[in-house]
Design a protein around this motif. Structure first.
Motif, mmCIF file in Angstrom:
data_model
loop_
_atom_site.group_PDB
_atom_site.id
_atom_site.type_symbol
_atom_site.label_atom_id
_atom_site.label_comp_id
_atom_site.label_asym_id
_atom_site.label_seq_id
_atom_site.Cartn_x
_atom_site.Cartn_y
_atom_site.Cartn_z
ATOM 1 N N TRP A 42 -20.482 9.773 2.287
ATOM 2 C CA TRP A 42 -21.230 8.965 3.241
ATOM 3 C C TRP A 42 -22.479 8.338 2.604
ATOM 4 C CZ3 TRP A 42 -20.475 6.341 7.377
ATOM 5 C CH2 TRP A 42 -21.547 5.930 8.176
ATOM 6 N N ARG A 44 0.871 -1.184 0.000
ATOM 7 C CA ARG A 44 0.000 0.000 0.000
ATOM 8 C C ARG A 44 0.901 1.226 0.000
ATOM 9 N NH1 ARG A 44 -3.096 -1.515 5.264
ATOM 10 N NH2 ARG A 44 -1.053 -2.392 5.688
ATOM 11 N N ARG A 104 -12.361 2.067 -0.273
ATOM 12 C CA ARG A 104 -11.064 1.765 -0.858
ATOM 13 C C ARG A 104 -10.564 3.011 -1.578
ATOM 14 N NH1 ARG A 104 -9.538 -2.160 -5.950
ATOM 15 N NH2 ARG A 104 -7.459 -1.271 -6.214
ATOM 16 N N THR A 159 -5.520 0.922 -0.498
ATOM 17 C CA THR A 159 -5.716 0.862 0.946
ATOM 18 C C THR A 159 -7.194 0.969 1.282
ATOM 19 O OG1 THR A 159 -3.610 2.027 1.120
ATOM 20 C CG2 THR A 159 -4.856 1.835 3.129
ATOM 21 N N MET A 160 -7.579 0.308 2.387
ATOM 22 C CA MET A 160 -8.973 0.377 2.840
ATOM 23 C C MET A 160 -9.039 1.150 4.142
ATOM 24 S SD MET A 160 -9.894 -3.529 1.963
ATOM 25 C CE MET A 160 -11.386 -3.675 2.906
ATOM 26 N N PHE A 161 -9.992 2.078 4.192
ATOM 27 C CA PHE A 161 -10.194 2.865 5.404
ATOM 28 C C PHE A 161 -11.652 2.770 5.820
ATOM 29 C CE2 PHE A 161 -6.466 4.951 3.617
ATOM 30 C CZ PHE A 161 -5.655 5.061 4.723
ATOM 31 N N SER A 162 -11.862 2.827 7.109
ATOM 32 C CA SER A 162 -13.226 2.895 7.619
ATOM 33 C C SER A 162 -13.448 4.317 8.133
ATOM 34 C CB SER A 162 -13.380 1.876 8.760
ATOM 35 O OG SER A 162 -14.620 2.049 9.360
ATOM 36 N N LEU A 163 -14.511 4.947 7.636
ATOM 37 C CA LEU A 163 -14.825 6.323 8.053
ATOM 38 C C LEU A 163 -16.252 6.368 8.567
ATOM 39 C CD1 LEU A 163 -13.674 8.325 4.865
ATOM 40 C CD2 LEU A 163 -12.266 7.638 6.792
ATOM 41 N N ASP A 164 -16.505 7.186 9.562
ATOM 42 C CA ASP A 164 -17.908 7.362 9.960
ATOM 43 C C ASP A 164 -18.428 8.673 9.370
ATOM 44 O OD1 ASP A 164 -16.987 9.322 11.635
ATOM 45 O OD2 ASP A 164 -17.885 8.519 13.457
ATOM 46 N N ILE A 174 -6.698 -6.427 -2.269
ATOM 47 C CA ILE A 174 -7.928 -5.759 -1.847
ATOM 48 C C ILE A 174 -9.123 -6.692 -2.033
ATOM 49 C CG2 ILE A 174 -9.558 -3.951 -2.564
ATOM 50 C CD1 ILE A 174 -7.463 -2.633 -1.029
ATOM 51 N N ARG A 196 -20.842 2.584 16.364
ATOM 52 C CA ARG A 196 -22.059 3.406 16.393
ATOM 53 C C ARG A 196 -22.723 3.419 17.776
ATOM 54 N NH1 ARG A 196 -23.981 7.790 14.024
ATOM 55 N NH2 ARG A 196 -22.663 7.090 12.337
ATOM 56 N N PRO A 227 -22.105 -1.359 6.324
ATOM 57 C CA PRO A 227 -22.807 -2.190 7.300
ATOM 58 C C PRO A 227 -24.095 -1.527 7.799
ATOM 59 C CG PRO A 227 -20.497 -1.929 7.879
ATOM 60 C CD PRO A 227 -20.780 -0.947 6.804
ATOM 61 N N LEU A 250 -10.155 4.773 10.404
ATOM 62 C CA LEU A 250 -9.446 3.562 10.790
ATOM 63 C C LEU A 250 -8.953 2.850 9.540
ATOM 64 C CD1 LEU A 250 -8.801 1.663 13.200
ATOM 65 C CD2 LEU A 250 -10.990 0.563 12.771
ATOM 66 N N GLU A 251 -7.645 2.663 9.476
ATOM 67 C CA GLU A 251 -7.111 1.907 8.353
ATOM 68 C C GLU A 251 -7.439 0.434 8.579
ATOM 69 O OE1 GLU A 251 -2.943 2.483 7.659
ATOM 70 O OE2 GLU A 251 -2.875 0.762 6.314
ATOM 71 N N MET A 252 -8.042 -0.197 7.592
ATOM 72 C CA MET A 252 -8.416 -1.600 7.749
ATOM 73 C C MET A 252 -7.218 -2.463 7.376
ATOM 74 S SD MET A 252 -11.450 -1.126 8.785
ATOM 75 C CE MET A 252 -12.427 -2.598 8.691
ATOM 76 N N LEU A 256 -18.232 -8.382 8.083
ATOM 77 C CA LEU A 256 -18.984 -7.125 8.261
ATOM 78 C C LEU A 256 -20.411 -7.244 7.725
ATOM 79 C CD1 LEU A 256 -16.208 -4.522 7.324
ATOM 80 C CD2 LEU A 256 -16.966 -5.214 9.595
ATOM 81 N N VAL A 289 -16.722 1.153 4.856
ATOM 82 C CA VAL A 289 -15.359 0.831 4.454
ATOM 83 C C VAL A 289 -15.153 1.317 3.016
ATOM 84 C CG1 VAL A 289 -13.685 -1.032 4.119
ATOM 85 C CG2 VAL A 289 -15.367 -1.194 5.956
ATOM 86 N N LEU A 309 -15.212 -1.428 14.285
ATOM 87 C CA LEU A 309 -16.175 -0.838 13.346
ATOM 88 C C LEU A 309 -17.614 -1.224 13.733
ATOM 89 C CD1 LEU A 309 -15.628 -0.838 9.534
ATOM 90 C CD2 LEU A 309 -17.834 -1.479 10.418
ATOM 91 N N LEU A 324 -16.687 -0.171 -0.199
ATOM 92 C CA LEU A 324 -16.643 -1.639 -0.219
ATOM 93 C C LEU A 324 -17.689 -2.258 0.708
ATOM 94 C CD1 LEU A 324 -12.783 -2.242 -0.139
ATOM 95 C CD2 LEU A 324 -14.295 -2.357 -2.101
ATOM 96 N N GLN A 325 -17.919 -1.649 1.842
ATOM 97 C CA GLN A 325 -18.884 -2.176 2.801
ATOM 98 C C GLN A 325 -19.690 -1.031 3.391
ATOM 99 O OE1 GLN A 325 -19.276 -5.422 3.502
ATOM 100 N NE2 GLN A 325 -17.513 -6.110 2.298
ATOM 101 N N ALA A 345 -23.306 2.020 10.895
ATOM 102 C CA ALA A 345 -21.922 1.775 11.337
ATOM 103 C C ALA A 345 -20.985 2.423 10.321
ATOM 104 C CB ALA A 345 -21.666 0.281 11.409
ATOM 105 N N PRO A 346 -19.744 2.690 10.706
ATOM 106 C CA PRO A 346 -18.804 3.288 9.746
ATOM 107 C C PRO A 346 -18.702 2.442 8.472
ATOM 108 C CG PRO A 346 -17.872 3.275 11.948
ATOM 109 C CD PRO A 346 -19.137 2.491 12.028
ATOM 110 N N PHE A 385 -13.035 9.319 13.690
ATOM 111 C CA PHE A 385 -12.930 7.874 13.493
ATOM 112 C C PHE A 385 -12.497 7.600 12.051
ATOM 113 C CE2 PHE A 385 -14.485 3.607 12.546
ATOM 114 C CZ PHE A 385 -14.034 2.903 13.640
#
Lengths: 612, 86
Positions: free
Chosen positions: B9, A94, B60, B64-69, A206, A315, B51, A430-432, A217, B58, A311, B48-49, B55-56, A428
């Protein structure tokens, strides 16, 4: 002594490389306060050379107080004449997120006349998936040598060491990359272009990650997986560590049986038996639990699942000012607050870590269980309702557990809403991390280090408090009569404090001693009523308490008091160490103590009002 | 060509978009950090997701994958590009 600095972005495998090069097991993380933990160790293969490991950061432009301190440390290190080289680690899988930071590091090294060696880590992953990267082209473009390595597999390390030795033996001027005057904004654009041009092609990694995420998830399946994993975590805390805890207890008892009779002096013998083996032993028994919990949490972190769990929980916890990352520490707190406080290290947001620290002592830990069991047995009738479906004592136990958890969320909700300036905190993001099979050796080493830290750091404080309480309970009559001891006298003095709860001095003394550890309450009360081994067989003690004329209202008040008050020296010690603020630990002790007392008095008076 | 501009979002799982700009409501230091992580204007991002229960999500970006709220993602303006099979 030559020093080499190791920097890199989070999740680039920096600590693994540090451990491989130094043979140590340093775990570096950002911490609140004015300093940042920076690990250092001597390079095993190069004499007189120290490797300094810095906390991972995405950029040299900090957005939080902690990052600011970390970056400041890095800049200061660049001014140090002993620092000869900087190793900048990038995650080759990455590249873009690592390259921006790398260009910033190269620019700073150019300004300070230092050598930079870029290490492209995780090459084994690229090789396994037959993904190519143009490291030669990238090296040429950034004017810095790039060495492909795998910190995990150990490949490329020999080449790295050869390169470092050569640089030490042939010192030359700093890097000349032509970036000294380049602003951050331009570097960001450069990083993007470089990653596109020289970075890995394709998205196999990925795609495989996304496939697993579509399960973990998933709205339904992910929920089942989450609860299944949490069930295993609980099993590990309560069941799997139990044999080891029993072994520690038995071992200490056997050792005590050998050593204590061999001591001729009565006072020394009593001290060894009561303060050393019973007092210190009561805290050593938690070591296996900490080891197992740290191991399981490490397993979840290394596998990549912890980010997914955070994750899922984010919430609901956000409503109470917490983050998804608070979940595991709070859950661990149901077993024991000590490993839970350690687990809160993984929360990067200082504010949310603080709120998590506040929540943990209110979670119904296992030390409260004997106290709850005793009080419920003494005051709640053993009857059932709804045709035998609901036992009153079981319901009471559930309610008191629920009460603790609700208080934890209430406190964090209130504190977060009354803390101004939310934009001082981190959002928030968060790198997965990719899913991977965790390595057993680093997990065991980390668990061992955490357990050692617990024993060495908390042990000193616990020993001091144990000695003080033992001295107060033993003198002046050499343990013959606790009621006539200094502790007994203190009990009589503090009796008016406990009178509004309907408690006499005996209960006051039991509450006072339980500030060492909550479960001590049962043993002390047993001693007060002249019952041996009350903590193992509670029935005679329950009968004594019922016969002592204590009201149900007082029993309920005690339950509420124990649910809220921070009565554990070990927790206080670890809280002070981990938060780097003994003031915080003392403030929480005072706040929860006062709140517990006021609520307990309220419950007692309410019970009186209803004639209970 | 007409493109739908919305917030990051609002993307559902599998939807792709191009980052247009950042809301002024997002603090400057957050904006810079997001760009450091690869969320530049012009960059293609895939959700990508997404949920359940808000929920935050996911995302791409690059490799790289990031989760954001929603605290961050709702302040990033994007134009929809379509869906991705990833």
């Amino acid at each position: 002594m030559s020093r080499i600095i190791l920097v890199g972005s989070p999740n680039s495998g920096k600590s693994l490389l540090f451990n491989r090069l130094t043979g140590l097991s340093q775990k570096v993380a950002n911490f609140p306060g004015i300093t940042v933990d920076v690990g250092s160790g001597k390079l095993q293969e190069i004499p007189d050379t120290t490797l300094v490991d810095f906390p991972g950061t995405y950029s040299l432009q900090p957005i939080s107080g902690e990052e600011e301190v970390a970056v400041e440390h890095f800049r200061r290190a660049l001014d140090d004449a002993d620092v000869t080289q900087v190793l900048c680690l990038i995650d080759a899988t990455r590249m873009e997120k690592s390259l921006y930071f790398t260009l910033q590091v190269i620019r700073e090294c150019e300004r300070h006349g230092k050598q930079v060696v870029v290490l492209a880590n995780m090459m084994d992953v690229l090789t396994r998936h037959k993904i190519e990267v143009d490291l030669a082209g990238l090296s040429h473009a950034i004017h810095a040598p790039i060495i492909p390595i795998s910190a995990r597999k150990g490949t490329g390390i020999d080449n790295l060491l050869k390169h470092l030795r050569h640089n030490i033996d042939n010192p030359k001027g700093g890097i000349d990359a032509g970036l000294a005057e380049t602003p951050d904004e331009l570097l960001r654009g450069n990083a993007h272009q470089l990653a596109t041009r020289f970075g890995p092609r394709g998205d196999i990694l990925i795609k495989s990650q996304a496939r697993l995420d579509s399960f973990f998830l998933h709205s339904t399946l992910g929920g089942f997986a989450f609860f299944g994993i949490m069930y295993l975590l609980f099993q590990s805390i309560f069941t799997w560590s139990a044999p080891a805890m029993d072994a520690v207890e038995t071992g200490l008892a056997a050792l005590s049986d050998v050593i204590v009779p061999a001591i001729s002096n009565q006072t020394a013998s009593d001290f060894t038996a009561d303060a050393l083996f019973s007092g210190i032993g009561a805290f050593l028994v938690f070591v296996p639990q900490i080891f197992v919990l740290t191991f399981i949490i490490g397993l979840l972190e290394d596998s990549g699942y912890m980010a997914r769990a955070a994750l899922i929980c984010h919430r609901p916890l956000k409503v109470f000012g917490l983050t998804g990352k608070s979940f595991i520490p709070m859950l661990s707190g149901v077993a024991c607050a000590i490993p839970a406080i350690y687990a809160a290290r993984s929360i990067d947001s200082p504010k949310k870590r603080l709120l998590t620290y506040m929540a943990i002592p209110l979670m119904p830990c296992s030390a409260r269980l004997p106290v709850y069991t005793l009080l419920i047995a003494a005051f709640i009738p053993q009857t059932t309702a709804l045709g035998g479906l609901v036992g009153l004592q079981g319901l009471a136990m559930f309610l008191i557990y629920f009460f603790g958890m609700a208080c934890a969320l209430l406190v964090t909700g209130l504190v977060s809403r009354n803390s101004p300036d939310q934009y001082n905190d981190l959002p928030f993001v968060l790198e997965m991390p990719p899913y991977r099979v965790p390595g057993l050796k680093p997990l065991l080493r980390n668990s061992w280090n955490r357990s050692k830290h617990f024993v060495t750091k908390a042990g000193k404080i616990i020993f001091a408090v144990t000695v003080v309480i033992w001295v107060l309970g033993y003198f002046p009559n050499h343990g013959a009569d606790l009621s006539a001891s200094w502790l007994g006298s203190i009990g009589h003095v503090v009796e008016p404090i406990f009178a509004p709860l309907g408690l006499d001095w005996r209960y006051g003394v039991a509450v006072l001693t339980s500030f060492l550890a909550r479960e001590v309450f049962v043993g002390t009360l047993g001693t007060m009523f002249g019952i041996e081994g009350a903590d193992e067989n509670m029935v005679p003690l329950v009968e004594q308490i019922q016969a002592s004329g204590l009201s149900v209202g007082s029993g309920l008040a005690l339950l509420v008091f124990f649910a809220i008050a921070l009565m554990c020296v070990s927790t206080m010690a670890i809280l002070g160490k981990e938060s780097r603020s003994n003031t915080l630990a003392l403030k929480m002790f005072a706040a929860y103590g006062i709140a517990a007392y006021i609520l307990a008095v309220g419950v007692y008076n309410l019970a009186l009002l209803f004639g209970i | 060509m007409n493109t739908t501009v919305c917030s990051l979002w609002s993307l559902g799982a599998g939807q792709r978009c191009r980052i247009e700009s950042y809301d002024k409501a997002l603090a400057e230091n957050y904006r810079v950090r997001m760009m450091e992580l690869g969320f530049h204007p012009g960059e293609v991002v895939t959700c990508l997701q997404a949920p359940a229960l808000s929920a935050p999500k996911v995302y791409r970006v690059s490799n790289t994958m990031f989760s954001l709220d929603d605290e961050v993602a709702s302040h990033i303006r994007v134009s929809l590009l379509g869906t991705d099979a990833t």
